[in-house]
Design a protein around this motif. Structure first.
Motif, PDB file in Angstrom:
ATOM      1  N   GLU A   6     -17.020  53.561  14.422  1.00  0.00           N
ATOM      2  CA  GLU A   6     -15.813  54.346  14.623  1.00  0.00           C
ATOM      3  C   GLU A   6     -16.159  55.807  14.909  1.00  0.00           C
ATOM      4  O   GLU A   6     -17.198  56.318  14.473  1.00  0.00           O
ATOM      5  CB  GLU A   6     -14.915  54.266  13.383  1.00  0.00           C
ATOM      6  N   GLY A   7     -15.258  56.478  15.639  1.00  0.00           N
ATOM      7  CA  GLY A   7     -15.408  57.909  15.859  1.00  0.00           C
ATOM      8  C   GLY A   7     -16.480  58.294  16.850  1.00  0.00           C
ATOM      9  O   GLY A   7     -16.911  59.455  16.899  1.00  0.00           O
ATOM     10  N   LYS A  64     -23.074  59.447  16.018  1.00  0.00           N
ATOM     11  CA  LYS A  64     -23.139  58.894  14.663  1.00  0.00           C
ATOM     12  C   LYS A  64     -24.536  58.323  14.414  1.00  0.00           C
ATOM     13  O   LYS A  64     -24.716  57.122  14.182  1.00  0.00           O
ATOM     14  CB  LYS A  64     -22.090  57.802  14.472  1.00  0.00           C
TER      15      LYS A  64
END
Length: 275
Positions: free
Chosen positions: A250-251, A260
């Motif tokens: 996510e993100g 990430k």
């Protein structure tokens, strides 16, 4: 020699039949090959290399025409270049980890030289038969091609930043360090080329009839905010091979390994240790 001092060493070069191909070679253990995205180079994986090199031998090449590798002056195929490097290093089978264009290099190599491939990890793409259907993305790609043809480097970099952000964000919503690093890498590669020069790359041809024959384990690592076409290409690949699965971060968008890195590294290491 420590991993830190190995990472500080200079690149090595493989004397291919058409110029020297650069690669980083660090760590010891089972081989893992990191294959970068288009227009960038091995430094896309700066956050992965030290995390992997403590347990694995990490090979991070610059694909022909990128980074510190020679440009092509005759027809070439990605799979043959990588196979040549692995034979030169007397390595294989190796785990191939590919980001976007690097995913295509990995899958081409698995199809053409299966004896060299132990497992495959893809992110942002699947095979070298890139499939784009999103009208917005197609329009952006056409415009980017026009900017390249015109030699408008700054305009190209601005559009490239939007590609990094994906369809759900603006570049301002991506960590500035990620955008800055990618601008530096892609600028270095673009300056190696001239507008309108001949493209010597030879596509493999339709790989899909052969994909079901791949028996190597396959993992797709998605950035949840990536372009739908990129997600679909990776999913089609994992759905078509006998032993494929996917996971989502996510993100992050097209560069989950940079946005990430801790999550990406944990997923990748878990997969490598399961083999």
């Amino acid at each position: 020699m420590t991993v830190a001092s190995e990472l500080a060493s200079e690149l090595s070069f493989f004397a291919s039949a058409d110029g020297d191909l650069a690669y980083l070679d660090v760590g010891t253990g089972d081989p893992v090959v990191l294959l970068h995205s288009g227009f960038a180079d091995h430094r896309v994986f700066d956050d992965q290399i030290p995390a992997l090199a403590g347990d694995f031998r990490v090979i991070a090449p610059d694909i022909r025409g990128h980074g510190f590798s020679a440009n092509a002056s005759r027809p070439f195929r990605w799979a043959d270049d990588l196979a040549g490097l692995l034979h030169h290093l007397d390595l294989g089978p190796a785990v191939l980890v590919g980001l976007c264009m690097g995913a295509a290099v990995a899958t081409d190599t698995a199809l053409e030289h299966p004896e060299l491939v132990r497992a495959i990890v893809v992110s942002g793409a699947g095979t070298s038969a890139f499939e784009y259907t999103d009208p917005e993305l197609l329009e952006r790609q056409a415009h980017v091609g026009q900017l390249l043809a015109a030699g408008d480097l700054e305009g190209w970099l601005d559009h490239f930043a939007q590609g990094v952000a994906g369809p759900h964000r603006t570049p301002d919503e991506v960590a500035p360090s990620v955008i800055r690093r990618l601008r530096e890498l892609t600028t270095h590669t673009l300056l190696k080329h001239t507008p309108g020069e001949k493209d010597w790359y030879v596509p493999l041809g339709d790989p899909w009839p052969r994909v079901p024959t791949l028996d190597a384990p396959v993992l797709a690592i998605h950035g949840a905010l990536d372009w739908p076409d990129s997600l679909a290409m990776a999913n089609r690949f994992t759905d078509t091979v006998p032993n494929g699965r996917s996971t989502t971060i996510e993100g992050a968008a097209h560069y989950p390994n940079m946005e990430k890195p801790e999550e990406f590294n944990a997923i990748l290491l878990d997969f490598l240790r399961s083999l």
